[in-house]
Design a protein around this motif. Structure first.
Motif, PDB file in Angstrom:
ATOM      1  N   PHE A 247       0.506  -1.493  -0.015  1.00 50.16           N
ATOM      2  CA  PHE A 247      -0.186  -0.183  -0.246  1.00 50.16           C
ATOM      3  C   PHE A 247       0.451   1.363   0.043  1.00 50.16           C
ATOM      4  O   PHE A 247       2.183   1.039   0.175  1.00 50.16           O
ATOM      5  N   ILE A 248       0.323   2.406  -0.592  1.00 54.65           N
ATOM      6  CA  ILE A 248       0.881   3.637  -0.577  1.00 54.65           C
ATOM      7  C   ILE A 248      -0.235   4.336   0.487  1.00 54.65           C
ATOM      8  O   ILE A 248      -1.150   4.143  -0.115  1.00 54.65           O
ATOM      9  N   ASP A 249       0.533   5.564   0.717  1.00 58.24           N
ATOM     10  CA  ASP A 249      -0.788   6.920   1.685  1.00 58.24           C
ATOM     11  C   ASP A 249       0.239   8.176   0.758  1.00 58.24           C
ATOM     12  O   ASP A 249       1.744   8.358   1.500  1.00 58.24           O
ATOM     13  N   ASN A 250      -0.504   8.609   0.574  1.00 61.25           N
ATOM     14  CA  ASN A 250       0.242  10.193  -0.369  1.00 61.25           C
ATOM     15  C   ASN A 250      -0.160  11.235   0.774  1.00 61.25           C
ATOM     16  O   ASN A 250      -0.593  11.876   0.685  1.00 61.25           O
ATOM     17  N   THR A 320       4.572  25.024  -4.860  1.00 58.28           N
ATOM     18  CA  THR A 320       5.313  24.121  -5.357  1.00 58.28           C
ATOM     19  C   THR A 320       4.980  23.361  -5.620  1.00 58.28           C
ATOM     20  O   THR A 320       5.746  22.042  -6.737  1.00 58.28           O
ATOM     21  N   ASP A 321       4.353  22.091  -4.325  1.00 58.95           N
ATOM     22  CA  ASP A 321       5.218  21.168  -4.616  1.00 58.95           C
ATOM     23  C   ASP A 321       3.478  20.098  -5.082  1.00 58.95           C
ATOM     24  O   ASP A 321       3.332  18.705  -5.334  1.00 58.95           O
ATOM     25  N   ASP A 322       2.630  21.165  -5.489  1.00 61.58           N
ATOM     26  CA  ASP A 322       1.601  20.748  -5.708  1.00 61.58           C
ATOM     27  C   ASP A 322       1.557  19.515  -7.157  1.00 61.58           C
ATOM     28  O   ASP A 322       2.560  19.892  -8.040  1.00 61.58           O
ATOM     29  N   ASP A 323       1.395  18.228  -7.366  1.00 62.21           N
ATOM     30  CA  ASP A 323       1.183  17.468  -7.487  1.00 62.21           C
ATOM     31  C   ASP A 323       3.058  17.063  -8.083  1.00 62.21           C
ATOM     32  O   ASP A 323       3.236  15.865  -9.510  1.00 62.21           O
ATOM     33  N   THR A 324       3.873  16.747  -7.180  1.00 66.96           N
ATOM     34  CA  THR A 324       5.190  17.174  -6.772  1.00 66.96           C
ATOM     35  C   THR A 324       4.733  14.696  -7.065  1.00 66.96           C
ATOM     36  O   THR A 324       4.342  14.721  -6.287  1.00 66.96           O
ATOM     37  N   GLU A 325       5.767  14.730  -7.446  1.00 65.55           N
ATOM     38  CA  GLU A 325       5.908  13.594  -6.909  1.00 65.55           C
ATOM     39  C   GLU A 325       7.688  12.032  -6.825  1.00 65.55           C
ATOM     40  O   GLU A 325       7.980  12.878  -7.626  1.00 65.55           O
ATOM     41  N   TYR A 326       6.660  11.348  -5.283  1.00 65.38           N
ATOM     42  CA  TYR A 326       8.562  11.086  -5.432  1.00 65.38           C
ATOM     43  C   TYR A 326       7.853   9.252  -5.064  1.00 65.38           C
ATOM     44  O   TYR A 326       6.868   8.900  -5.383  1.00 65.38           O
ATOM     45  N   LYS A 327       8.548   8.455  -5.069  1.00 64.40           N
ATOM     46  CA  LYS A 327       9.335   6.922  -5.263  1.00 64.40           C
ATOM     47  C   LYS A 327       9.586   6.300  -4.214  1.00 64.40           C
ATOM     48  O   LYS A 327      10.653   7.110  -3.270  1.00 64.40           O
ATOM     49  N   ARG A 342       2.164  10.525  -5.598  1.00 71.15           N
ATOM     50  CA  ARG A 342       1.861  12.278  -5.647  1.00 71.15           C
ATOM     51  C   ARG A 342       1.697  12.703  -5.257  1.00 71.15           C
ATOM     52  O   ARG A 342       0.203  12.647  -3.939  1.00 71.15           O
ATOM     53  N   LEU A 343       2.426  13.512  -4.558  1.00 71.28           N
ATOM     54  CA  LEU A 343       1.856  14.420  -3.286  1.00 71.28           C
ATOM     55  C   LEU A 343       0.701  15.991  -4.048  1.00 71.28           C
ATOM     56  O   LEU A 343       0.876  16.436  -4.840  1.00 71.28           O
ATOM     57  N   THR A 344      -0.174  15.515  -3.313  1.00 70.02           N
ATOM     58  CA  THR A 344      -1.188  16.463  -4.358  1.00 70.02           C
ATOM     59  C   THR A 344      -1.875  17.455  -3.404  1.00 70.02           C
ATOM     60  O   THR A 344      -2.248  17.168  -2.185  1.00 70.02           O
ATOM     61  N   LEU A 345      -2.189  19.373  -3.061  1.00 67.12           N
ATOM     62  CA  LEU A 345      -2.690  19.841  -2.619  1.00 67.12           C
ATOM     63  C   LEU A 345      -3.860  20.025  -2.797  1.00 67.12           C
ATOM     64  O   LEU A 345      -5.124  19.471  -3.769  1.00 67.12           O
ATOM     65  N   SER A 346      -4.226  20.900  -2.043  1.00 67.11           N
ATOM     66  CA  SER A 346      -6.423  20.094  -1.435  1.00 67.11           C
ATOM     67  C   SER A 346      -6.711  21.294  -2.202  1.00 67.11           C
ATOM     68  O   SER A 346      -6.028  21.823  -3.235  1.00 67.11           O
TER      69      SER A 346
END
Length: 916
Positions: A247-250, A320-327, A342-346
């Motif tokens: 599982f993954i959790d953003n 600037t972190d909106d839609d930033t993708e980490y792995k 994917r880190l997604t802003l509200s």
């Protein structure tokens, strides 16, 4: 991705009786005009009403919809809840959702109210117990929480032997599943607990605890399920070296500035290790700065992130972190499993960035474009239908629009385009945009009717400063107003212009154009009107019908007007002084006196005179000023003269007149300055006008009467100096100021600093010289520099005043004492005590005095008369028995004993009776 629904609809009516945006919901008599959330407890009732301010419809229908999400287009996610205007909800688990009311009329009017999100709260948890046995080294063991009967969703926490699993040293092998499950092999769901590579020390009691959220049960806790976990006797050896992310959790949707935790959970044998990568696939290096080897912190972007093996913490979210993708990578010796997070802003509340008119007019066959200028993140869904808003929601059948025009929706730009539109497609289009953050709604009325060539009309409105008659504007000078013309036609004119006279070309840029309600309006802003603005203005507009340009123009005439005003126009010269209506001339010199009439159109001016001396002339200065002037020669025989000026002009057929007061002319003999004097303005001047303290600034004021006004020169000298000559002031130590008034001049001299700093001697003389064209006059002021300070003088004054007040107090006490003796009836010297010597003058022998014994008549006075007269009363006589000389007034009653009498002045009987 962001789920946003845009709803476009229209109705088949051309004239609406009110703004369609005035729809709302009332909940228990409370009004809601925007999307709102209502929390109620299970079992309660809620009365909601669908309402609108729209009037004029014979029949209005109401329909309530309930869905799991607002404005859903999925039929199976929506149900009709009621067809009544007022809907009563009895709260239970099936009534939680989004309520929307559709208002429709027989004429086709149809709009949605805002969304009411009803949250029915309940928290009913029953503990379920279970036992399970897990083999050693079992790769994945899953513990599930029982069915949780609670709303809104509670907070779930897994514990081992009463301790949160996140706080024990098993967090890499015992994990609470959150976020998104990416592997379906092990039938894992959110809120499950997974135990990886089971070891004997993992045995114990595991519990799934829940904590209520919401309003009514917030903070209440319960155990949903409890496991007793034991180790099996047999086991199998693991030897696959595989790794698989489960599982993954953003971390949800944070706001800018929030901290967020990204999680990743994987299985494998041996237990996998974790690596984290940024958006550029750069590995985030760790450094051992924690005591626990499983917790490491990295230095990345100034302590921006923190790595804790299975999780990564972003400490402060940036825009600037909106839609930033980490792995996240899970590794064993021979295996590596990677998942992107994917880190997604509200979501932000959507908004329309264009201000458009409420109505749009066009002709059959035209192309209509509806563009609300939507600003929103993520994808949007657009639903539309042409047969009323209810069908728009209920199905996707667009064939009903075939006879109304061809509809095409641009999904990228959120623009609705209707080509070849027909008259029966007229109506209101409603656009509803909704996401998790909120909702906005906009309306657009489209009216299709037959073509009409462009027309233009002058629509400037009259105000207190301007009068509009047809295409003529009459403005007072200095007014601020807006010249307006309005273009109309079908289709709506595409432009409007106002051509200005050449003399006012600068104001052409102030034209403001407004396309509103099927009309094109031009507003020319005119600020502070002058006569240069007068002239003809040309307003033009146009539209296109079947490819041909149709143009219409109107000429607007602007006249600038001002009622006549007559004022004094005489001016001061070297030999002339003007004070109000009085003009003073100098004997032997020529003099000119005049008055001025101002107005638009230019006024005419006339004069009334007392004498015929002097020459009268009329002078025209401009198109709004006329002057009449009387010139007196230097050898005139007139000593005095007077005249009055009157002017008049005509505005729009009305005659206006104005007269100035009579102007008086006098000739005087001019002379050099007189009455020149110097005054000391210092603090010590009240005691002695020559004293100046060392510690204060020297301030001297020189004044002079003269005509023309004087110029001043200051000089000073040290009286004790051997040279004893006056010297000019230097600008470093002294400063002066000059004030001129009609026939008077004042000059203030002061030192820059204290007198003691600049003047080292004791006695000085300051000379002020006033000079004009006829001569000069000087005056000298002696100044003594003293060490006495203003506060010292004030102290001596205060001491003197104190002594005087003390003596006055003693006298007052003495008088009060005498009054007490008199009022108490004491008459003998022995009765007076220690004051008898003073009162009775006993210290001095008193010689008897022979007095004649005149005859007196006694009469009984009325109390009323005694209360209204001033008279003498012997203290020992009857209060109402007064000796009266025959034929004499009461005021001449004799004085029998010194200090044993008193004069009584009273205005009331009460005062008199109290006195005696």
């Amino acid at each position: 991705m962001y789920l946003i629904i845009v709803l476009l609809s229209y109705i088949t009516t051309e004239v609406l009786s009110s703004d369609p945006s005035e729809v709302f919901i009332t909940v228990d008599e409370k009004y809601f005009k925007t999307n709102s959330v209502i929390n109620i407890k299970s079992g309660q009732t809620l009365s909601i009403e669908c309402a609108s301010s729209v009037i004029g419809s014979d029949s209005v229908n109401y329909k309530w919809y309930l869905s799991k999400r607002p404005y859903t287009q999925q039929v199976n996610q929506r149900e009709e809840a009621s067809s009544s205007k007022v809907f009563t909800v009895t709260a239970n688990s099936t009534h939680t959702g989004y309520y929307m009311c559709l208002i429709r009329s027989e004429e086709g009017y149809a709009v949605f109210t805002p969304v009411l999100h009803v949250v029915v709260e309940y928290f009913d948890i029953e503990t379920v117990s279970a036992k399970t046995t897990i083999e050693p080294n079992e790769k994945v063991a899953v513990l599930k929480c029982s069915q949780i009967n609670a709303n809104p969703a509670p907070i779930v926490t897994w514990k081992k032997d009463g301790v949160d699993v996140r706080n024990i040293n098993l967090d890499s092998n015992v994990m609470h599943v959150t976020g998104k499950v990416v592997d379906k092999q092990y039938n894992i769901e959110e809120n499950d607990l997974v135990i990886l590579n089971y070891q004997d020390n993992y045995a114990g009691t595991y519990s799934c605890d829940v904590e209520a959220t919401g309003s009514f049960f917030k903070g209440r806790t319960a155990t949903a399920k409890s496991y007793s976990v034991k180790t099996a006797a047999s086991f199998s050896l693991m030897n696959d070296n595989s790794s698989q992310i489960l599982f993954i959790d953003n971390g949800g949707k944070p706001k800018v500035g929030d901290a967020i935790t990204l999680r990743c959970g994987a299985c494998g044998y041996p237990t996998p290790s974790y690596e984290w990568y940024d958006t550029a696939d750069k590995k985030l290096q760790t450094s051992d700065v924690y005591e626990r080897p499983s917790s490491n912190k990295i230095r990345y972007q100034n302590e921006y992130v923190e790595v804790l093996e299975t999780s990564m913490i972003v400490k402060s979210i940036k825009a600037t972190d909106d839609d930033t993708e980490y792995k996240c990578a899970a590794l064993t010796a021979t295996s590596k499993s990677v998942e992107s997070i994917r880190l997604t802003l509200s979501d932000t509340v959507p908004k329309f960035n264009k201000t458009i008119e409420n109505s749009q007019y066009n002709i059959p066959g035209a192309t209509v474009i509806l563009d609300f200028g939507l600003e929103v993140k993520g994808d949007i869904d657009i639903m539309w239908n042409g047969q009323g808003l209810d069908k728009f929601i209920l199905n996707d059948d667009s064939t009903a629009m075939a006879n109304r025009g061809n509809l095409n929706l641009d999904n990228d730009n959120n623009v609705l385009t209707i080509s070849n539109i027909q008259k029966n497609a007229s109506g209101v289009f409603q656009c509803i945009v909704y996401n998790e953050a909120g909702m906005v709604s906009a309306y657009k009325t489209v009216i299709i009717r037959e073509s009409q060539p462009a027309q233009v009309a002058h629509t400037t409105a009259s105000t207190t400063d301007i009068t509009v008659k047809g295409n003529d504007i009459h403005s007072v000078r200095g007014a601020n107003f807006t010249m307006q013309c309005t273009g109309s036609g079908n289709p709506t004119p595409s432009d409007i212009s106002i051509d200005v006279p050449d003399s006012t070309s600068a104001i052409a840029s102030s034209l403001v154009k407004v396309n509103k309600e099927g009309k094109y309006i031009g507003n020319l802003l005119i600020d502070k009107v002058t006569e240069q603005y007068a002239g003809v203005y040309k307003c033009c507009t146009h539209n296109f019908i079947k490819g041909l340009k149709e143009t219409a123009c109107v000429n607007i005439s602007l006249a600038v007007e001002e009622k006549v005003s007559v004022t004094q126009h005489s001016e001061d010269t070297d030999y002339t002084l003007v004070i109000g209506t009085q003009v003073y001339g100098t004997t032997g010199y020529p003099l000119s006196a005049s008055c001025k009439a101002t107005g638009l159109p230019r006024p005419t001016i006339s004069i009334k005179r007392n004498n015929d001396c002097g020459t009268v002339s009329t002078i025209t200065k401009s198109n709004d000023i006329e002057i009449i002037q009387v010139d007196y020669a230097n050898d005139t025989v007139c000593n005095t003269d007077s005249f009055q000026c009157c002017g008049n002009n005509t505005i729009q057929g009305t005659l206006y007149s104005d007269c100035y007061d009579w102007i008086t002319i006098s000739f005087v003999d001019q002379e050099k300055p007189n009455d020149v004097k110097i005054e000391n303005s210092g603090n010590l001047a009240s005691d002695d006008s020559s004293l100046v303290s060392l510690m204060e600034t020297l301030e001297l004021n020189c004044s002079a009467k003269s005509f023309p006004e004087s110029e001043f020169t200051w000089e000073y000298r040290n009286s004790e100096s051997a040279s004893n000559t006056f010297q000019k002031l230097d600008s470093i130590s002294f400063q002066t100021s000059v004030t001129k008034s009609k026939g008077f001049t004042y000059s203030m001299l002061n030192t820059i600093g204290t007198a003691g700093d600049l003047l080292k001697g004791t006695n000085y003389e300051f000379q002020c010289t006033a000079k004009n064209v006829f001569g000069q006059t000087s005056v000298i002021k002696s100044i003594q520099i003293t060490s006495s300070a203003a506060n010292q003088v004030s102290a001596s004054v205060y001491l003197g005043v104190g002594i005087v007040l003390f003596i006055a107090a003693l006298v007052a006490v003495f008088i009060m004492y005498i009054f007490f003796i008199i009022s108490s009836g004491k008459k003998k010297r022995s009765d007076l005590g220690i004051m008898s010597c003073l009162v009775c003058k006993c210290c001095e022998p008193k010689q008897p005095v022979d007095r004649p014994a005149p005859h007196y008549d006694y009469k009984l006075l009325s109390l009323e008369k005694m209360a209204t007269n001033s008279f003498h009363v012997p203290l020992y006589s009857h209060p109402r028995l007064v000796p009266v000389e025959p034929s004499e007034s009461l005021s001449r009653a004799p004085v029998y004993r010194e200090l044993e009498q008193m004069t009584i002045q009273t205005n009331s009987m009460n005062k008199y009776e109290q006195l005696f």
